[in-house]
Write an enzyme that holds these catalytic residues in place. Sequence first.
Site, PDB file in Angstrom:
ATOM      1  N   SER A  16       0.846  -1.201   0.000  1.00 26.47           N
ATOM      2  CA  SER A  16       0.000   0.000   0.000  1.00 26.47           C
ATOM      3  C   SER A  16       0.879   1.248   0.000  1.00 26.47           C
ATOM      4  CB  SER A  16      -0.874  -0.030   1.261  1.00 26.47           C
ATOM      5  OG  SER A  16      -1.633   1.140   1.401  1.00 26.47           O
ATOM      6  N   ASP A  37       4.666  -7.626   2.992  1.00 29.42           N
ATOM      7  CA  ASP A  37       3.602  -6.959   3.756  1.00 29.42           C
ATOM      8  C   ASP A  37       2.931  -8.023   4.611  1.00 29.42           C
ATOM      9  OD1 ASP A  37       2.033  -4.005   3.016  1.00 29.42           O
ATOM     10  OD2 ASP A  37       1.023  -5.405   4.379  1.00 29.42           O
ATOM     11  N   ASP A  60       5.606 -10.021   8.678  1.00 24.91           N
ATOM     12  CA  ASP A  60       5.211  -9.129   9.775  1.00 24.91           C
ATOM     13  C   ASP A  60       6.528  -8.608  10.341  1.00 24.91           C
ATOM     14  OD1 ASP A  60       4.658  -7.994  12.230  1.00 24.91           O
ATOM     15  OD2 ASP A  60       3.231  -9.526  12.841  1.00 24.91           O
ATOM     16  N   SER A 140       9.461   9.934  10.093  1.00 21.43           N
ATOM     17  CA  SER A 140       8.343  10.872   9.942  1.00 21.43           C
ATOM     18  C   SER A 140       8.798  12.232  10.451  1.00 21.43           C
ATOM     19  CB  SER A 140       7.146  10.406  10.776  1.00 21.43           C
ATOM     20  OG  SER A 140       6.149  11.409  10.827  1.00 21.43           O
ATOM     21  N   TYR A 153       3.986   7.000  18.510  1.00 21.20           N
ATOM     22  CA  TYR A 153       4.372   7.158  17.102  1.00 21.20           C
ATOM     23  C   TYR A 153       5.522   8.175  17.031  1.00 21.20           C
ATOM     24  CZ  TYR A 153       3.765   7.735  12.038  1.00 21.20           C
ATOM     25  OH  TYR A 153       3.966   7.768  10.683  1.00 21.20           O
ATOM     26  N   LYS A 157       9.371   7.145  15.947  1.00 24.59           N
ATOM     27  CA  LYS A 157       9.932   7.743  14.720  1.00 24.59           C
ATOM     28  C   LYS A 157      11.208   8.540  15.043  1.00 24.59           C
ATOM     29  CE  LYS A 157       6.905   6.190  11.707  1.00 24.59           C
ATOM     30  NZ  LYS A 157       7.271   5.197  10.695  1.00 24.59           N
TER      31      LYS A 157
HETATM   32  N1  NAD Z   1       0.973   8.752   5.328  1.00 22.09           N
HETATM   33  C1  NAD Z   1       1.579   9.663   6.075  1.00 22.09           C
HETATM   34  O1  NAD Z   1       1.108  10.806   6.193  1.00 22.09           O
HETATM   35  C2  NAD Z   1       2.885   9.318   6.767  1.00 22.09           C
HETATM   36  C3  NAD Z   1       3.653  10.372   7.286  1.00 22.09           C
HETATM   37  C4  NAD Z   1       4.871  10.085   7.882  1.00 22.09           C
HETATM   38  C5  NAD Z   1       5.335   8.779   7.939  1.00 22.09           C
HETATM   39  N2  NAD Z   1       4.570   7.763   7.428  1.00 22.09           N
HETATM   40  C6  NAD Z   1       5.139   6.406   7.484  1.00 22.09           C
HETATM   41  O2  NAD Z   1       5.214   5.912   6.171  1.00 22.09           O
HETATM   42  C7  NAD Z   1       5.272   4.486   6.202  1.00 22.09           C
HETATM   43  C8  NAD Z   1       4.347   3.926   5.144  1.00 22.09           C
HETATM   44  O3  NAD Z   1       3.016   4.260   5.477  1.00 22.09           O
HETATM   45  P1  NAD Z   1       1.907   4.665   4.386  1.00 22.09           P
HETATM   46  O4  NAD Z   1       1.525   6.065   4.679  1.00 22.09           O
HETATM   47  O5  NAD Z   1       2.348   4.307   3.029  1.00 22.09           O
HETATM   48  O6  NAD Z   1       0.693   3.769   4.924  1.00 22.09           O
HETATM   49  P2  NAD Z   1      -0.145   2.574   4.290  1.00 22.09           P
HETATM   50  O7  NAD Z   1      -1.141   2.212   5.321  1.00 22.09           O
HETATM   51  O8  NAD Z   1      -0.629   2.945   2.934  1.00 22.09           O
HETATM   52  O9  NAD Z   1       0.935   1.395   4.111  1.00 22.09           O
HETATM   53  C9  NAD Z   1       1.512   0.763   5.226  1.00 22.09           C
HETATM   54  C10 NAD Z   1       1.660  -0.720   4.905  1.00 22.09           C
HETATM   55  O10 NAD Z   1       2.361  -1.322   6.007  1.00 22.09           O
HETATM   56  C11 NAD Z   1       1.765  -2.577   6.253  1.00 22.09           C
HETATM   57  N3  NAD Z   1       2.032  -2.992   7.626  1.00 22.09           N
HETATM   58  C12 NAD Z   1       1.527  -2.476   8.773  1.00 22.09           C
HETATM   59  N4  NAD Z   1       2.013  -3.150   9.833  1.00 22.09           N
HETATM   60  C13 NAD Z   1       2.848  -4.098   9.343  1.00 22.09           C
HETATM   61  C14 NAD Z   1       3.650  -5.093   9.932  1.00 22.09           C
HETATM   62  N5  NAD Z   1       3.688  -5.285  11.264  1.00 22.09           N
HETATM   63  N6  NAD Z   1       4.409  -5.874   9.127  1.00 22.09           N
HETATM   64  C15 NAD Z   1       4.373  -5.721   7.787  1.00 22.09           C
HETATM   65  N7  NAD Z   1       3.606  -4.810   7.160  1.00 22.09           N
HETATM   66  C16 NAD Z   1       2.858  -4.007   7.941  1.00 22.09           C
HETATM   67  C17 NAD Z   1       0.281  -2.375   5.982  1.00 22.09           C
HETATM   68  O11 NAD Z   1      -0.374  -3.614   5.716  1.00 22.09           O
HETATM   69  C18 NAD Z   1       0.326  -1.459   4.770  1.00 22.09           C
HETATM   70  O12 NAD Z   1       0.288  -2.183   3.555  1.00 22.09           O
HETATM   71  C19 NAD Z   1       4.933   4.104   7.646  1.00 22.09           C
HETATM   72  O13 NAD Z   1       6.124   3.776   8.331  1.00 22.09           O
HETATM   73  C20 NAD Z   1       4.339   5.363   8.221  1.00 22.09           C
HETATM   74  O14 NAD Z   1       4.505   5.452   9.626  1.00 22.09           O
HETATM   75  C21 NAD Z   1       3.357   8.006   6.845  1.00 22.09           C
END
Ligand code: NAD
Length: 275
Positions: A16, A37, A60, A140, A153, A157
């Site tokens: 994702s 994933d 995981d 982040s 969180y 981070k």
């Molecule tokens: N979206 C934002 O605004 C944002 C901002 C800063 C940081 N982030 C970070 O970016 C990274 C990616 O997130 P995203 O925004 O693309 O979210 P997302 O929800 O689209 O994708 C995250 C993916 O991680 C997988 N996942 C969750 N827990 C897991 C685990 N224990 N083992 C394996 N897979 C797991 C989920 O199934 C999902 O497919 C994350 O580390 C998140 O903390 C996101």
Amino acid sequence: MGRLEGKVAIITGAGSGMGAATAQLFVSEGARVLVTDMNDEKGHAVADELGDFGDFLHVDVSRETDIAEAVSRATSHWGRLDVMFNNAGFGGARGPVESISEDDFDITVDVLLKGVFFGMKHAAPVMKAQESGAIISTASVAGLQAGESPHLYTATKAAVIHLTKSVALELGQQGIRVNAICPGVVATPLAHGPLNEDRRKKFRDRFGRYQPIGRVGEPDDIANAALFLASDDSTFITGTAMVVDGGANAGRPWHRQSELMTDQGPIKLYRPEGR
Ligand SMILES: NC(=O)c1ccc[n+]([C@@H]2O[C@H](COP(=O)([O-])OP(=O)(O)OC[C@H]3O[C@@H](n4cnc5c(N)ncnc54)[C@H](O)[C@@H]3O)[C@@H](O)[C@H]2O)c1
């Protein structure tokens, strides 16, 4: 020739959002990518689109054996490991400090910090043997500035950023670069939940207004940063936390200070006498 021609990458959380966008971009630049994933359906769907350049493994990240298996799958299939992108994440425990249970604490830290550590730990020996490699982790802006996200969180981070620097110092002489990316608000399911297109548009409009650059981030913005850090374009860069946030972490724009309200109404800009 692609910027990752012949390279092999593992991406966690690649079913994702940013991870999926990065998998697609890496393959378009010549890499082979092990999509991992814990969501099998989403992970398979992304890997299927990559054809012979992609593969999927259920991982995981909070389980060390899963990460170890991912590294051995990539190396046994493709013979090497050039990029480890520790990207999987979720929002973690929420709420006031006194409301967070030990179980919620553990799962948050297990995924957001331990998962990154396991990725570094298991990528390092393979990369040391090759004398090259790039480890990238998604932190982040919440790790730089408190108040952006829930307590744990924010704390995990921040820890990812510091771990990145610490491990970069150890591995630099062995040709391994270790960097983090600090996204701001990015339009992914993690930020906006499982929304339909109409509500995703509302999310973009609402949060976009608060970004200095006038829009929220898209998964491709982070994929482009990951490509830079993975490729030979960044061979002199290690131990950094690259901020990719449309300028939000730079501060509050001065021309919007007057939007802050006081008891007497909006803050007035100071003007010297007579001007
Ligand atoms: N979206 C934002 O605004 C944002 C901002 C800063 C940081 N982030 C970070 O970016 C990274 C990616 O997130 P995203 O925004 O693309 O979210 P997302 O929800 O689209 O994708 C995250 C993916 O991680 C997988 N996942 C969750 N827990 C897991 C685990 N224990 N083992 C394996 N897979 C797991 C989920 O199934 C999902 O497919 C994350 O580390 C998140 O903390 C996101």
